[in-house]
Design an enzyme around this catalytic site. Sequence first.
Site, mmCIF file in Angstrom:
data_model
loop_
_atom_site.group_PDB
_atom_site.id
_atom_site.type_symbol
_atom_site.label_atom_id
_atom_site.label_comp_id
_atom_site.label_asym_id
_atom_site.label_seq_id
_atom_site.Cartn_x
_atom_site.Cartn_y
_atom_site.Cartn_z
ATOM 1 C CD GLU A 14 -3.912 -7.101 1.768
ATOM 2 O OE1 GLU A 14 -4.922 -6.448 2.157
ATOM 3 O OE2 GLU A 14 -3.737 -7.400 0.581
ATOM 4 C CG ASN A 142 -5.124 -9.036 -3.457
ATOM 5 O OD1 ASN A 142 -5.326 -8.607 -2.317
ATOM 6 N ND2 ASN A 142 -3.942 -9.487 -3.845
ATOM 7 C CG ASP A 193 -2.321 -6.323 -3.263
ATOM 8 O OD1 ASP A 193 -3.025 -6.455 -2.246
ATOM 9 O OD2 ASP A 193 -1.257 -6.943 -3.432
#
Length: 286
Positions: A14, A142, A193
């Site tokens: 991430e 997100n 995302d």
Amino acid sequence: MSTVFDDRPCALGEGPLWHPQRKQLFWFDILGKRLMTQVDSAPVEWQFDEHVSAAGWVDTETLLIASETGLWHFNLESRKKALITALEAENSVTRSNDGRADPWGGFWIGTMGKNAERGAGAIYRFWRGELRRLVPDVTISNAICFAPDRSCAYFSDTATKQVMRWTLNPSDGWPEGDSSVFLDLRADDLNPDGAVVDAQGNIWIAQWGANRVAAHAPDGQFLQSVEFDAAHTSCPCFGGADLTTLFCTSARQGLDADILAKQPSNGMTFAAHSAGKGQPEYRVIL
């Protein structure tokens, strides 16, 4: 055409950040509790004692890092960290997730339940010493990113399969009015995302479970997609010398052994050259 940029598999990659001064990519393995990078093409990482997920750059040697308990100064050379402000530190259920610096030098950061507990998280903005909760009852925070003309912010609760757009005050960057649905992906069963906005104002959204990052125009029109050799693409960013390389993190979380054996690049970090033209990441002003 994308290639593997770094072959260290992340359980949950991430928060990729291209540092515009260092000309260097940083990213996180949230479940591995580590910050990762490369120096002269060699792997480098920093291990933490709690989940870390997102960062903004403060100066050449300092990052603001979001963890499950706070926002921190982190010196890349000395490896020393100092608390800036607590972030749900009293709540053992949640951790930080997606985050990005805004054009005013603020930092937006989302939280979520460690097991994606419904509505356990929120989205905050930190600016001039104040941490303010902007969006409550978020399941998976997100897609936090910002239009280059400073007109709006984007964000998503992945569980809703929608990306939201929010008008920002041009003088200080605080949201005005209510957010509205920018992109509704429910009909296509796609999971938004992490996301980033390019220099033209197009938003590039990683789609968890779809092996790709999809680009949409400011009016929501689908433009193109870039495919990656990983099922769970998690967050893109633009980098490279001219900001035309699209980097993307990915995850192994939730994939069974058969899938991982057939597609071992799941969890690696990728690069797609000449995918688009990014805007430099904004500096966090503390």
